[in-house]
Write an enzyme that holds these catalytic residues in place. Structure first.
Site, PDB file in Angstrom:
ATOM      1  N   LYS A 191     -15.287  -0.283   4.457  1.00 16.88           N
ATOM      2  CA  LYS A 191     -14.513  -0.300   5.713  1.00 16.88           C
ATOM      3  C   LYS A 191     -15.246  -1.088   6.798  1.00 16.88           C
ATOM      4  O   LYS A 191     -14.605  -1.736   7.634  1.00 16.88           O
ATOM      5  CB  LYS A 191     -14.224   1.124   6.194  1.00 16.88           C
ATOM      6  CG  LYS A 191     -13.228   1.882   5.318  1.00 16.88           C
ATOM      7  CD  LYS A 191     -11.874   1.198   5.216  1.00 16.88           C
ATOM      8  CE  LYS A 191     -10.833   2.065   4.548  1.00 16.88           C
ATOM      9  NZ  LYS A 191      -9.618   1.300   4.193  1.00 16.88           N
ATOM     10  N   TYR A 247     -18.031   9.909   1.860  1.00 17.29           N
ATOM     11  CA  TYR A 247     -17.225   8.693   2.043  1.00 17.29           C
ATOM     12  C   TYR A 247     -17.984   7.486   1.468  1.00 17.29           C
ATOM     13  O   TYR A 247     -17.388   6.528   0.985  1.00 17.29           O
ATOM     14  CB  TYR A 247     -16.882   8.497   3.520  1.00 17.29           C
ATOM     15  CG  TYR A 247     -15.685   7.610   3.752  1.00 17.29           C
ATOM     16  CD1 TYR A 247     -14.420   7.951   3.272  1.00 17.29           C
ATOM     17  CD2 TYR A 247     -15.814   6.414   4.449  1.00 17.29           C
ATOM     18  CE1 TYR A 247     -13.328   7.128   3.486  1.00 17.29           C
ATOM     19  CE2 TYR A 247     -14.720   5.590   4.676  1.00 17.29           C
ATOM     20  CZ  TYR A 247     -13.482   5.954   4.195  1.00 17.29           C
ATOM     21  OH  TYR A 247     -12.402   5.128   4.404  1.00 17.29           O
ATOM     22  N   ILE A 299      -6.046  12.032   6.696  1.00 15.04           N
ATOM     23  CA  ILE A 299      -4.679  12.449   6.347  1.00 15.04           C
ATOM     24  C   ILE A 299      -4.656  12.694   4.839  1.00 15.04           C
ATOM     25  O   ILE A 299      -5.213  11.884   4.071  1.00 15.04           O
ATOM     26  CB  ILE A 299      -3.655  11.345   6.716  1.00 15.04           C
ATOM     27  CG1 ILE A 299      -3.669  11.076   8.225  1.00 15.04           C
ATOM     28  CG2 ILE A 299      -2.249  11.720   6.250  1.00 15.04           C
ATOM     29  CD1 ILE A 299      -2.778   9.924   8.669  1.00 15.04           C
ATOM     30  N   LEU A 330      -2.809  10.426  -1.538  1.00 10.13           N
ATOM     31  CA  LEU A 330      -3.301  10.280  -2.917  1.00 10.13           C
ATOM     32  C   LEU A 330      -4.758   9.804  -2.931  1.00 10.13           C
ATOM     33  O   LEU A 330      -5.610  10.378  -3.619  1.00 10.13           O
ATOM     34  CB  LEU A 330      -2.404   9.276  -3.645  1.00 10.13           C
ATOM     35  CG  LEU A 330      -2.518   9.168  -5.150  1.00 10.13           C
ATOM     36  CD1 LEU A 330      -2.137  10.481  -5.813  1.00 10.13           C
ATOM     37  CD2 LEU A 330      -1.612   8.033  -5.658  1.00 10.13           C
ATOM     38  N   ALA A 371     -12.052   3.182  -4.541  1.00 10.94           N
ATOM     39  CA  ALA A 371     -13.435   3.282  -5.028  1.00 10.94           C
ATOM     40  C   ALA A 371     -13.416   4.232  -6.206  1.00 10.94           C
ATOM     41  O   ALA A 371     -12.554   5.115  -6.286  1.00 10.94           O
ATOM     42  CB  ALA A 371     -14.366   3.802  -3.940  1.00 10.94           C
ATOM     43  N   SER A 402       1.878   8.413   1.636  1.00 11.67           N
ATOM     44  CA  SER A 402       1.068   7.246   2.011  1.00 11.67           C
ATOM     45  C   SER A 402       1.184   6.946   3.503  1.00 11.67           C
ATOM     46  O   SER A 402       2.280   7.024   4.078  1.00 11.67           O
ATOM     47  CB  SER A 402       1.534   5.998   1.251  1.00 11.67           C
ATOM     48  OG  SER A 402       1.308   6.140  -0.129  1.00 11.67           O
ATOM     49  N   GLY A 441       0.774  -1.247   0.000  1.00  9.68           N
ATOM     50  CA  GLY A 441       0.000   0.000   0.000  1.00  9.68           C
ATOM     51  C   GLY A 441       0.797   1.284   0.000  1.00  9.68           C
ATOM     52  O   GLY A 441       0.229   2.352   0.191  1.00  9.68           O
TER      53      GLY A 441
HETATM   54  P1  NAD Z   1      -2.570   5.979  -0.605  1.00 11.52           P
HETATM   55  O1  NAD Z   1      -3.192   6.396  -1.884  1.00 11.52           O
HETATM   56  O2  NAD Z   1      -1.233   6.484  -0.313  1.00 11.52           O
HETATM   57  O3  NAD Z   1      -2.567   4.410  -0.452  1.00 11.52           O
HETATM   58  C1  NAD Z   1      -3.566   3.579  -1.010  1.00 11.52           C
HETATM   59  C2  NAD Z   1      -2.834   2.446  -1.665  1.00 11.52           C
HETATM   60  O4  NAD Z   1      -3.767   1.502  -2.206  1.00 11.52           O
HETATM   61  C3  NAD Z   1      -1.943   2.903  -2.824  1.00 11.52           C
HETATM   62  O5  NAD Z   1      -0.627   2.473  -2.594  1.00 11.52           O
HETATM   63  C4  NAD Z   1      -2.536   2.188  -4.027  1.00 11.52           C
HETATM   64  O6  NAD Z   1      -1.555   1.822  -4.962  1.00 11.52           O
HETATM   65  C5  NAD Z   1      -3.136   0.976  -3.342  1.00 11.52           C
HETATM   66  N1  NAD Z   1      -4.090   0.270  -4.195  1.00 11.52           N
HETATM   67  C6  NAD Z   1      -5.242   0.719  -4.742  1.00 11.52           C
HETATM   68  N2  NAD Z   1      -5.799  -0.251  -5.499  1.00 11.52           N
HETATM   69  C7  NAD Z   1      -4.975  -1.335  -5.412  1.00 11.52           C
HETATM   70  C8  NAD Z   1      -4.978  -2.622  -5.979  1.00 11.52           C
HETATM   71  N3  NAD Z   1      -5.963  -3.044  -6.794  1.00 11.52           N
HETATM   72  N4  NAD Z   1      -3.966  -3.471  -5.684  1.00 11.52           N
HETATM   73  C9  NAD Z   1      -2.953  -3.082  -4.884  1.00 11.52           C
HETATM   74  N5  NAD Z   1      -2.879  -1.865  -4.312  1.00 11.52           N
HETATM   75  C10 NAD Z   1      -3.887  -0.999  -4.596  1.00 11.52           C
HETATM   76  O7  NAD Z   1      -3.643   6.454   0.519  1.00 11.52           O
HETATM   77  P2  NAD Z   1      -3.685   6.189   2.083  1.00 11.52           P
HETATM   78  O8  NAD Z   1      -4.620   7.234   2.589  1.00 11.52           O
HETATM   79  O9  NAD Z   1      -2.328   6.082   2.656  1.00 11.52           O
HETATM   80  O10 NAD Z   1      -4.445   4.810   2.194  1.00 11.52           O
HETATM   81  C11 NAD Z   1      -3.927   3.699   2.897  1.00 11.52           C
HETATM   82  C12 NAD Z   1      -5.024   3.052   3.730  1.00 11.52           C
HETATM   83  O11 NAD Z   1      -5.365   3.931   4.788  1.00 11.52           O
HETATM   84  C13 NAD Z   1      -6.314   2.788   2.975  1.00 11.52           C
HETATM   85  O12 NAD Z   1      -6.871   1.570   3.417  1.00 11.52           O
HETATM   86  C14 NAD Z   1      -7.182   3.941   3.402  1.00 11.52           C
HETATM   87  O13 NAD Z   1      -8.558   3.687   3.271  1.00 11.52           O
HETATM   88  C15 NAD Z   1      -6.769   4.045   4.848  1.00 11.52           C
HETATM   89  N6  NAD Z   1      -7.132   5.269   5.534  1.00 11.52           N
HETATM   90  C16 NAD Z   1      -6.821   6.467   4.997  1.00 11.52           C
HETATM   91  C17 NAD Z   1      -7.164   7.627   5.662  1.00 11.52           C
HETATM   92  C18 NAD Z   1      -6.858   8.966   5.092  1.00 11.52           C
HETATM   93  O14 NAD Z   1      -7.463   9.959   5.513  1.00 11.52           O
HETATM   94  N7  NAD Z   1      -5.907   9.091   4.170  1.00 11.52           N
HETATM   95  C19 NAD Z   1      -7.828   7.551   6.904  1.00 11.52           C
HETATM   96  C20 NAD Z   1      -8.124   6.297   7.435  1.00 11.52           C
HETATM   97  C21 NAD Z   1      -7.769   5.158   6.739  1.00 11.52           C
END
Ligand code: NAD
Length: 275
Positions: free
Chosen positions: A182, A175, A211, A214, A115, A40, A34
């Site tokens: 989730k 969301y 946070i 991307l 999504a 990230s 991820g």
């Molecule tokens: P990010 O865009 O940096 O990371 C999301 C990752 O998912 C990316 O590396 C992307 O390449 C990967 N991804 C998407 N589709 C994929 C696929 N088919 N196969 C493999 N990888 C795939 O964003 P982030 O915010 O760091 O997200 C990381 C996690 O944290 C996610 O589960 C997100 O829902 C969760 N999250 C984010 C926030 C926020 O506000 N940013 C808050 C709570 C939870």
């Protein structure tokens, strides 16, 4: 195992007479799924895990992201960087084979969500069947598939960690389908914890506050979410990915050896506020 009973006051003060304190993740190997770029959450987690002594392997989704992930991984002395689209069973199988050549795993980080942009805007009721399928497949089912692929590789005492958000429990504007995904992810954490407990493998999730990453950019009015969270949270600010990383290091380490199936908030306390 870090033995806190053995810690002497001098150790805690870092006195020159004491030996260097053992790092939380020393001699542990982890797979991080991820990382897209330096914003990230998975990158925040990776940096803390590295500071705590872990050896890390990474995946990337596609070639354009590989260009970003490879230098980041190398900056943490990792050359183990594998392609993996979690919606493809063949990719997960290949990932398992690649990691197997490296050795056994102590932890796995699942920080993946997706999504369609049109499903992160407007009314949830308008989510298409295909949009729902995609969000649930990539954001929730992928944890099940990844855990199954890694199961034979996990050492007893191992830990799997997923990332979730408050929108799983409460309605958060825009969301939408990701909140439903989730909720499925959090339930999957509990069912996986029950399955893998027999092998002494733990499964937990961190519910992070918003946070700017991307993925977050895909959510309409995300800046309003950030502003609202900072105003309402007891700590009066937004959480940072390195703070998620610090809590992740606890959940991935033996310090949390008795914790499984939990959703742990790292959101500056936002979740506890009512009116
Ligand atoms: P990010 O865009 O940096 O990371 C999301 C990752 O998912 C990316 O590396 C992307 O390449 C990967 N991804 C998407 N589709 C994929 C696929 N088919 N196969 C493999 N990888 C795939 O964003 P982030 O915010 O760091 O997200 C990381 C996690 O944290 C996610 O589960 C997100 O829902 C969760 N999250 C984010 C926030 C926020 O506000 N940013 C808050 C709570 C939870």
């Amino acid at each position: 195992m870090v033995d806190l009973r053995a810690a002497q006051p001098e150790d805690l003060k870092g006195s020159h007479r004491s030996r260097a304190p053992m790092k939380l993740l020393e001699n542990k190997r982890g797979l991080v799924v991820g990382v897209a770029n330096s914003h990230s959450i998975a990158w925040g987690i990776s940096q803390v895990c590295h500071q705590q002594g872990a050896d890390l392997a990474f995946t990337y989704l596609n070639e354009s992201l590989e260009k970003r992930v490879r230098p980041l991984a190398e900056s943490l002395n990792s050359t183990l960087i594998f392609p993996c689209d979690v919606s493809q069973d063949a990719h997960l199988e290949q990932l398992r084979e690649n990691v197997e050549k490296w050795g056994k795993l102590d932890f796995v980080v699942h920080a993946v969500a997706f999504a369609q942009r049109e499903d992160l805007d407007g009314r949830f009721i308008d989510t298409s069947r295909e949009g729902f399928r995609i969000a649930l497949d990539i954001s929730a089912y992928s944890l099940v598939a990844l855990a199954r692929a890694c199961e034979p590789l996990m050492n007893p005492g191992g830990s799997i960690l997923a990332l979730t958000y408050y929108g799983a429990e409460k309605v958060v504007r825009n969301y939408n389908v990701m909140g439903v995904a989730k909720a499925a992810l959090e339930a999957s954490v509990r069912y996986l914890a029950a399955d893998l407990g027999q092998k002494q493998v733990r499964v937990n999730a961190i519910s992070a506050g918003p946070i700017k990453t991307l993925s977050a950019k895909g959510i309409r009015d995300f800046n309003d979410m950030l502003k609202h969270a900072a105003e309402k949270a007891p700590l009066q600010r937004n959480v940072e990915s390195m703070e998620v990383g610090k809590s992740a290091a606890y959940l991935l380490s033996d310090l949390s050896s008795g914790v499984t199936g939990e959703v742990h908030y790292v959101d500056c306390g936002y979740n506890l506020m009512g009116m």
